[in-house]
Scaffold this motif. Structure first.
Motif, mmCIF file in Angstrom:
data_model
loop_
_atom_site.group_PDB
_atom_site.id
_atom_site.type_symbol
_atom_site.label_atom_id
_atom_site.label_comp_id
_atom_site.label_asym_id
_atom_site.label_seq_id
_atom_site.Cartn_x
_atom_site.Cartn_y
_atom_site.Cartn_z
ATOM 1 N N ARG A 23 -2.751 7.475 11.337
ATOM 2 C CA ARG A 23 -2.273 6.660 10.011
ATOM 3 C C ARG A 23 -1.755 5.305 10.539
ATOM 4 O O ARG A 23 -1.735 3.595 10.290
ATOM 5 N N TRP B 73 6.707 14.085 8.208
ATOM 6 C CA TRP B 73 5.659 12.610 7.637
ATOM 7 C C TRP B 73 5.306 11.997 8.241
ATOM 8 O O TRP B 73 4.153 11.547 8.451
ATOM 9 N N ASN C 297 1.035 11.273 8.779
ATOM 10 C CA ASN C 297 0.431 10.294 9.136
ATOM 11 C C ASN C 297 0.455 9.459 9.988
ATOM 12 O O ASN C 297 0.403 8.610 10.497
#
Length: 144
Positions: free
Chosen positions: A131, A124, A128
């Motif tokens: 982001r 994860w 990400n």
């Protein structure tokens, strides 16, 4: 099923303390200040603990192979991390009686159960990354 002490264990201070903890906690409570789960969480999520468990998820590795895989860890820190994870029952150490010494590390069944959860977290984070980096405030990137 609760732990039933053997005759040798019965009355031993460690067993009494462990049984007292088991009686207080049906399962761990990481938000409870005195719960041992908090210490284990710290070991597993430490900088080197998580990386070590994830590296060993691929299979048995020697110390030098682990150190090469986990770039940036010192010998001392890796040794301490392995000792801690072994004490927690997550890693198994096997030493061969040869010269030069040969030591291999592998995940225990408990460690093998945990590793995929850490890998999912790392996945994860990697997926990400940008982001999160874009969401960071300017203060978060300044040295302290």
């Amino acid at each position: 099923m609760p732990h039933q002490p053997t005759q040798e264990e019965e009355g031993a201070p460690e067993t009494l303390a462990l049984d007292t903890l088991r009686g207080r906690f049906v399962r761990g409570e990481v938000f409870a200040e005195d719960c041992p789960s908090r210490e284990i969480l710290r070991h597993v999520t430490s900088r080197w603990g998580g990386l070590t468990l994830m590296a060993l998820s691929a299979g048995t590795l020697r110390f030098s192979e682990l150190r090469a895989k986990i770039r940036g860890v010192s010998e001392r820190m890796l040794s301490q991390t392995l000792d801690t994870l072994e004490a927690d029952g997550l890693v198994s150490r096997h030493s061969y009686p040869v010269v030069p010494p040969r030591v291999e590390y592998t995940l225990t069944p408990l460690g093998a159960e945990l590793a995929p959860r850490l890998i999912a977290l790392a996945d994860w984070i990697e997926t990400n990354l940008w982001r999160v980096m874009d969401a960071r405030t300017p203060q978060a990137t300044e040295p302290r």
